[in-house]
Design an enzyme around this catalytic site. Sequence first.
Site, short mmCIF file in Angstrom:
data_model
loop_
_atom_site.label_atom_id
_atom_site.label_comp_id
_atom_site.label_asym_id
_atom_site.label_seq_id
_atom_site.Cartn_x
_atom_site.Cartn_y
_atom_site.Cartn_z
N HIS A 96 47.90 26.96 36.71
CA HIS A 96 47.45 28.42 36.40
C HIS A 96 48.86 28.99 37.19
CE1 HIS A 96 44.08 30.79 34.23
NE2 HIS A 96 45.40 31.10 34.07
N ASP B 42 38.10 31.44 32.96
CA ASP B 42 38.32 30.53 34.18
C ASP B 42 37.23 30.06 35.06
OD1 ASP B 42 39.46 29.25 36.58
OD2 ASP B 42 41.41 30.25 36.12
N HIS C 278 37.27 29.67 37.97
CA HIS C 278 37.75 30.20 39.17
C HIS C 278 38.22 31.59 39.11
CE1 HIS C 278 38.26 25.71 39.13
NE2 HIS C 278 37.84 25.82 40.24
N ASP D 48 41.00 32.83 40.89
CA ASP D 48 42.29 32.58 41.11
C ASP D 48 42.97 34.07 41.92
OD1 ASP D 48 42.16 30.39 39.71
OD2 ASP D 48 43.38 30.79 38.23
N HIS E 84 48.26 27.62 42.67
CA HIS E 84 47.45 28.02 41.34
C HIS E 84 46.10 28.82 41.65
CE1 HIS E 84 44.55 24.29 40.88
NE2 HIS E 84 44.50 24.83 42.03
N ASP F 50 42.11 29.00 30.97
CA ASP F 50 42.31 27.69 31.79
C ASP F 50 41.29 26.69 31.15
OD1 ASP F 50 41.65 25.92 33.94
OD2 ASP F 50 42.45 27.66 35.37
N ASP G 106 39.41 24.75 32.83
CA ASP G 106 38.33 24.10 33.44
C ASP G 106 37.20 25.47 33.13
OD1 ASP G 106 38.96 26.24 35.37
OD2 ASP G 106 40.30 25.10 36.59
N GLU H 104 46.07 24.40 32.70
CA GLU H 104 45.27 23.26 33.40
C GLU H 104 44.88 22.04 32.77
OE1 GLU H 104 45.05 23.27 36.80
OE2 GLU H 104 45.93 25.38 37.39
MN LIG Z 1 42.79 29.14 36.81
#
Ligand SMILES: [Mn+2]
Length: 300
Positions: free
Chosen positions: A102, A124, A126, A128, A141, A227, A229, A272
Amino acid sequence: MSRTIAILGVPMDLGQGRRGVDMGPSAMRYSRLQEAIAAIGHEVHDLGDVEVPVVESLHLDARHAPGGMVYLETIVQACEETIRRLGELDPEVVPVVLGGDHSIAMGSVAGCSRGERTGLIWVDAHGDFNLPETSPSGNIHGMPLAALCGFGDPRLVNLGWEGAKIRPEDVVVIGARDLDREEGLLLRRHGVMVYTMSEVDRFGLVRIAEEVLRKLANVPRLHVSLDADALDPEVAPGVGTPVQGGLTYREAHLLMELLADSRRVTSLDLVEVNPILDRENHTCRVMVELAASLLGKTIF
Ligand SMILES: [Mn+2]
């Protein structure tokens, strides 16, 4: 509505510690990304890849695993090149940027914004939104969203041109379920709208997408940074940092379809994907399908 789409790969794996995410662009091409977008009726051009050095060629101290700040200059160079390549495109073209981890978004979002005010939909697990001093892992990332908003290492913040590329109030994070403590406080302090998976469960993506589009109604450009994930690991196993309890296959499609219906998305990232950790390229196929939904593919 037929558009011109440009695919640009950024095979970057220096923003995190798991090898393999640099193979994302070729694996998504192998999963027939270009054909899937062309089948909707768009004109598609593949611009190839931005050159990213492989970690072994950098001759850094062997104690440094990929991911750390020691790779910052190399990441900066790849992001600068991404911005330059995207800047050559006609402003009407819709770029689809393939990661890579990312960290590439610091280049892609800046380049796709073309210096105009841009809404950023960050899908995402996360946030980030770490700073070098708050990041538990030191992985770059985990920092791109903060850097785009003007926070963190000045070399990341000032990529392309000086200063923030995105206003925090123009950012929406969707699907979050793994925020570091300091990162969560920073997101709150700077007024970034975050829809965690808990909100996705409670309100559903129809209401969330409506709120997001209303919030960003007066922003001329919209970038979606997807992303892999964000999806549940059952749906997208090929990622470096899987977190249980993510978006289902249909939820992810619904979000893409709702954003497509707005006809306001001007660019996107697919990041990702780690083909080494994937099962028979399944994650790539899902990402290609989601990109097609976002670019206007409908079932009937
Ligand atoms: Mn990310």
